[in-house]
Design a protein around this motif. Structure first.
Motif, PDB file in Angstrom:
ATOM      1  N   THR A 176     -31.327 -25.367  30.828  1.00 41.74           N
ATOM      2  CA  THR A 176     -31.634 -26.502  29.846  1.00 41.74           C
ATOM      3  C   THR A 176     -32.822 -25.856  28.976  1.00 41.74           C
ATOM      4  O   THR A 176     -33.872 -25.710  29.266  1.00 41.74           O
ATOM      5  CB  THR A 176     -32.246 -27.679  30.639  1.00 41.74           C
ATOM      6  OG1 THR A 176     -31.113 -28.367  31.478  1.00 41.74           O
ATOM      7  CG2 THR A 176     -32.546 -28.869  29.691  1.00 41.74           C
ATOM      8  N   LYS A 177     -32.410 -25.933  27.740  1.00 40.48           N
ATOM      9  CA  LYS A 177     -33.499 -25.289  26.654  1.00 40.48           C
ATOM     10  C   LYS A 177     -34.575 -26.322  26.401  1.00 40.48           C
ATOM     11  O   LYS A 177     -34.676 -27.731  26.758  1.00 40.48           O
ATOM     12  CB  LYS A 177     -32.580 -25.223  25.286  1.00 40.48           C
ATOM     13  CG  LYS A 177     -31.907 -24.050  25.496  1.00 40.48           C
ATOM     14  CD  LYS A 177     -30.726 -23.981  24.372  1.00 40.48           C
ATOM     15  CE  LYS A 177     -31.108 -24.011  22.938  1.00 40.48           C
ATOM     16  NZ  LYS A 177     -30.188 -23.840  21.946  1.00 40.48           N
TER      17      LYS A 177
ATOM     18  N   ILE B  76     -30.750 -10.719  39.727  1.00 35.37           N
ATOM     19  CA  ILE B  76     -29.993 -11.491  38.817  1.00 35.37           C
ATOM     20  C   ILE B  76     -30.727 -12.385  38.163  1.00 35.37           C
ATOM     21  O   ILE B  76     -30.754 -12.491  36.675  1.00 35.37           O
ATOM     22  CB  ILE B  76     -28.908 -12.145  39.576  1.00 35.37           C
ATOM     23  CG1 ILE B  76     -27.853 -11.023  40.330  1.00 35.37           C
ATOM     24  CG2 ILE B  76     -28.099 -12.987  38.469  1.00 35.37           C
ATOM     25  CD1 ILE B  76     -27.389 -10.073  39.215  1.00 35.37           C
ATOM     26  N   TYR B  77     -31.543 -13.411  38.801  1.00 38.52           N
ATOM     27  CA  TYR B  77     -32.392 -14.398  38.092  1.00 38.52           C
ATOM     28  C   TYR B  77     -33.393 -13.816  37.232  1.00 38.52           C
ATOM     29  O   TYR B  77     -33.708 -14.309  36.154  1.00 38.52           O
ATOM     30  CB  TYR B  77     -33.176 -15.281  39.293  1.00 38.52           C
ATOM     31  CG  TYR B  77     -32.111 -15.873  40.059  1.00 38.52           C
ATOM     32  CD1 TYR B  77     -30.823 -16.228  39.794  1.00 38.52           C
ATOM     33  CD2 TYR B  77     -32.873 -16.478  41.149  1.00 38.52           C
ATOM     34  CE1 TYR B  77     -30.126 -16.859  40.761  1.00 38.52           C
ATOM     35  CE2 TYR B  77     -32.008 -17.233  42.150  1.00 38.52           C
ATOM     36  CZ  TYR B  77     -30.700 -17.344  41.906  1.00 38.52           C
ATOM     37  OH  TYR B  77     -29.851 -18.084  42.656  1.00 38.52           O
ATOM     38  N   ASP B  78     -34.041 -12.513  37.432  1.00 38.30           N
ATOM     39  CA  ASP B  78     -35.030 -11.850  36.570  1.00 38.30           C
ATOM     40  C   ASP B  78     -34.116 -11.450  35.289  1.00 38.30           C
ATOM     41  O   ASP B  78     -35.005 -11.541  34.325  1.00 38.30           O
ATOM     42  CB  ASP B  78     -35.400 -10.517  37.268  1.00 38.30           C
ATOM     43  CG  ASP B  78     -36.505 -11.018  38.206  1.00 38.30           C
ATOM     44  OD1 ASP B  78     -37.110 -12.044  38.216  1.00 38.30           O
ATOM     45  OD2 ASP B  78     -36.951 -10.252  39.144  1.00 38.30           O
ATOM     46  N   TYR B  79     -32.892 -10.933  35.416  1.00 34.34           N
ATOM     47  CA  TYR B  79     -32.139 -10.558  34.279  1.00 34.34           C
ATOM     48  C   TYR B  79     -31.825 -11.827  33.502  1.00 34.34           C
ATOM     49  O   TYR B  79     -32.018 -11.792  32.155  1.00 34.34           O
ATOM     50  CB  TYR B  79     -30.668 -10.141  34.695  1.00 34.34           C
ATOM     51  CG  TYR B  79     -30.500  -8.583  35.303  1.00 34.34           C
ATOM     52  CD1 TYR B  79     -31.750  -8.088  35.193  1.00 34.34           C
ATOM     53  CD2 TYR B  79     -29.659  -8.520  36.127  1.00 34.34           C
ATOM     54  CE1 TYR B  79     -31.586  -6.626  35.821  1.00 34.34           C
ATOM     55  CE2 TYR B  79     -29.325  -7.282  36.699  1.00 34.34           C
ATOM     56  CZ  TYR B  79     -30.452  -6.184  36.863  1.00 34.34           C
ATOM     57  OH  TYR B  79     -30.388  -5.180  37.347  1.00 34.34           O
ATOM     58  N   GLY B  80     -31.493 -13.008  34.102  1.00 34.87           N
ATOM     59  CA  GLY B  80     -31.388 -14.308  33.326  1.00 34.87           C
ATOM     60  C   GLY B  80     -32.702 -14.699  32.727  1.00 34.87           C
ATOM     61  O   GLY B  80     -32.589 -15.126  31.597  1.00 34.87           O
ATOM     62  N   LYS B  81     -34.101 -14.414  33.287  1.00 31.72           N
ATOM     63  CA  LYS B  81     -35.158 -14.790  32.503  1.00 31.72           C
ATOM     64  C   LYS B  81     -35.419 -13.797  31.384  1.00 31.72           C
ATOM     65  O   LYS B  81     -36.074 -14.414  30.415  1.00 31.72           O
ATOM     66  CB  LYS B  81     -36.111 -14.737  33.760  1.00 31.72           C
ATOM     67  CG  LYS B  81     -36.002 -15.876  34.696  1.00 31.72           C
ATOM     68  CD  LYS B  81     -37.104 -15.675  35.851  1.00 31.72           C
ATOM     69  CE  LYS B  81     -36.856 -16.697  36.937  1.00 31.72           C
ATOM     70  NZ  LYS B  81     -37.594 -16.781  38.218  1.00 31.72           N
TER      71      LYS B  81
ATOM     72  N   LYS C 155     -34.628 -15.311  23.788  1.00 38.05           N
ATOM     73  CA  LYS C 155     -34.002 -16.387  23.220  1.00 38.05           C
ATOM     74  C   LYS C 155     -35.178 -17.685  23.034  1.00 38.05           C
ATOM     75  O   LYS C 155     -34.986 -18.715  22.431  1.00 38.05           O
ATOM     76  CB  LYS C 155     -32.939 -17.205  23.615  1.00 38.05           C
ATOM     77  CG  LYS C 155     -31.572 -16.391  24.062  1.00 38.05           C
ATOM     78  CD  LYS C 155     -31.258 -16.213  22.353  1.00 38.05           C
ATOM     79  CE  LYS C 155     -29.878 -15.308  22.362  1.00 38.05           C
ATOM     80  NZ  LYS C 155     -29.411 -15.066  21.077  1.00 38.05           N
ATOM     81  N   ASN C 156     -36.468 -17.135  23.054  1.00 39.22           N
ATOM     82  CA  ASN C 156     -37.551 -17.918  22.963  1.00 39.22           C
ATOM     83  C   ASN C 156     -37.522 -19.041  23.858  1.00 39.22           C
ATOM     84  O   ASN C 156     -37.841 -20.461  23.481  1.00 39.22           O
ATOM     85  CB  ASN C 156     -37.915 -18.400  21.518  1.00 39.22           C
ATOM     86  CG  ASN C 156     -37.966 -17.072  20.566  1.00 39.22           C
ATOM     87  OD1 ASN C 156     -38.794 -16.481  21.006  1.00 39.22           O
ATOM     88  ND2 ASN C 156     -37.658 -17.200  19.423  1.00 39.22           N
ATOM     89  N   GLN C 157     -37.010 -19.230  25.110  1.00 39.60           N
ATOM     90  CA  GLN C 157     -36.904 -20.262  25.932  1.00 39.60           C
ATOM     91  C   GLN C 157     -37.818 -19.963  27.173  1.00 39.60           C
ATOM     92  O   GLN C 157     -37.493 -20.372  28.345  1.00 39.60           O
ATOM     93  CB  GLN C 157     -35.302 -20.558  26.381  1.00 39.60           C
ATOM     94  CG  GLN C 157     -34.683 -21.015  24.958  1.00 39.60           C
ATOM     95  CD  GLN C 157     -35.207 -22.372  24.578  1.00 39.60           C
ATOM     96  OE1 GLN C 157     -35.492 -23.146  25.183  1.00 39.60           O
ATOM     97  NE2 GLN C 157     -35.286 -22.611  23.200  1.00 39.60           N
TER      98      GLN C 157
ATOM     99  N   GLU D 231     -22.253 -20.763  25.342  1.00 39.41           N
ATOM    100  CA  GLU D 231     -22.384 -22.073  24.423  1.00 39.41           C
ATOM    101  C   GLU D 231     -23.930 -22.476  24.261  1.00 39.41           C
ATOM    102  O   GLU D 231     -24.716 -22.003  25.287  1.00 39.41           O
ATOM    103  CB  GLU D 231     -21.876 -23.311  24.944  1.00 39.41           C
ATOM    104  CG  GLU D 231     -20.445 -23.396  25.499  1.00 39.41           C
ATOM    105  CD  GLU D 231     -20.186 -24.632  26.153  1.00 39.41           C
ATOM    106  OE1 GLU D 231     -19.706 -25.758  25.657  1.00 39.41           O
ATOM    107  OE2 GLU D 231     -19.901 -24.372  27.216  1.00 39.41           O
ATOM    108  N   GLY D 232     -24.316 -22.734  23.062  1.00 41.34           N
ATOM    109  CA  GLY D 232     -25.835 -23.113  22.978  1.00 41.34           C
ATOM    110  C   GLY D 232     -26.811 -22.078  23.148  1.00 41.34           C
ATOM    111  O   GLY D 232     -28.093 -22.208  23.470  1.00 41.34           O
ATOM    112  N   CYS D 233     -26.535 -20.712  22.792  1.00 39.93           N
ATOM    113  CA  CYS D 233     -27.230 -19.765  23.057  1.00 39.93           C
ATOM    114  C   CYS D 233     -28.139 -19.284  21.824  1.00 39.93           C
ATOM    115  O   CYS D 233     -29.127 -18.536  21.755  1.00 39.93           O
ATOM    116  CB  CYS D 233     -26.553 -18.580  23.679  1.00 39.93           C
ATOM    117  SG  CYS D 233     -26.099 -18.614  25.148  1.00 39.93           S
ATOM    118  N   ASN D 234     -27.415 -19.930  20.409  1.00 41.50           N
ATOM    119  CA  ASN D 234     -28.545 -19.569  19.427  1.00 41.50           C
ATOM    120  C   ASN D 234     -29.040 -20.770  18.853  1.00 41.50           C
ATOM    121  O   ASN D 234     -28.997 -21.707  19.169  1.00 41.50           O
ATOM    122  CB  ASN D 234     -27.262 -18.946  18.135  1.00 41.50           C
ATOM    123  CG  ASN D 234     -26.748 -17.753  18.832  1.00 41.50           C
ATOM    124  OD1 ASN D 234     -27.413 -16.903  19.435  1.00 41.50           O
ATOM    125  ND2 ASN D 234     -25.505 -17.537  18.759  1.00 41.50           N
TER     126      ASN D 234
END
Length: 93
Positions: free
Chosen positions: A17-18, A40-45, A51-53, A90-93
């Motif tokens: 959730t952005k 894996i979570y570190d990669y995601g973070k 993406k400034n999230q 989806e919703g990445c930009n």
């Protein structure tokens, strides 16, 4: 006769959730040998931060192993360099 062994990767289906409340959906692609979820979570973070999230939640509720597939050539260089590849859904930009 030698058999070529195909490299395999795990596909981690991820939803975050952005800050604006919208959902960001992406896949984290990592070698099957990387099965520690904290990595894996570190990669995601790292991706979320790009993406400034930064600071948005990423746990097993948002990121789950989906399936295993063959490594695609277009992913390989980035996986070698960073350890992972992101497919924006989806919703990445």
């Amino acid at each position: 006769m030698s058999t070529k062994i195909q490299k395999k990767v795990n596909v981690w289906d991820t939803y975050v959730t952005k800050k604006n409340g919208e959902i960001m959906h992406f896949d984290i692609i990592a070698p099957v040998e990387v099965n520690d979820t904290s990595i894996i979570y570190d990669y995601g973070k790292l991706y979320i931060k790009s993406k400034n999230q930064e600071g948005q939640t990423l746990t097993s509720n948002q990121c789950r192993l989906c399936h295993i597939e063959h490594l695609r050539p277009e992913w390989e260089e980035e996986i070698i360099k960073k350890g992972f590849f992101i497919i924006e859904m989806e919703g990445c930009n």
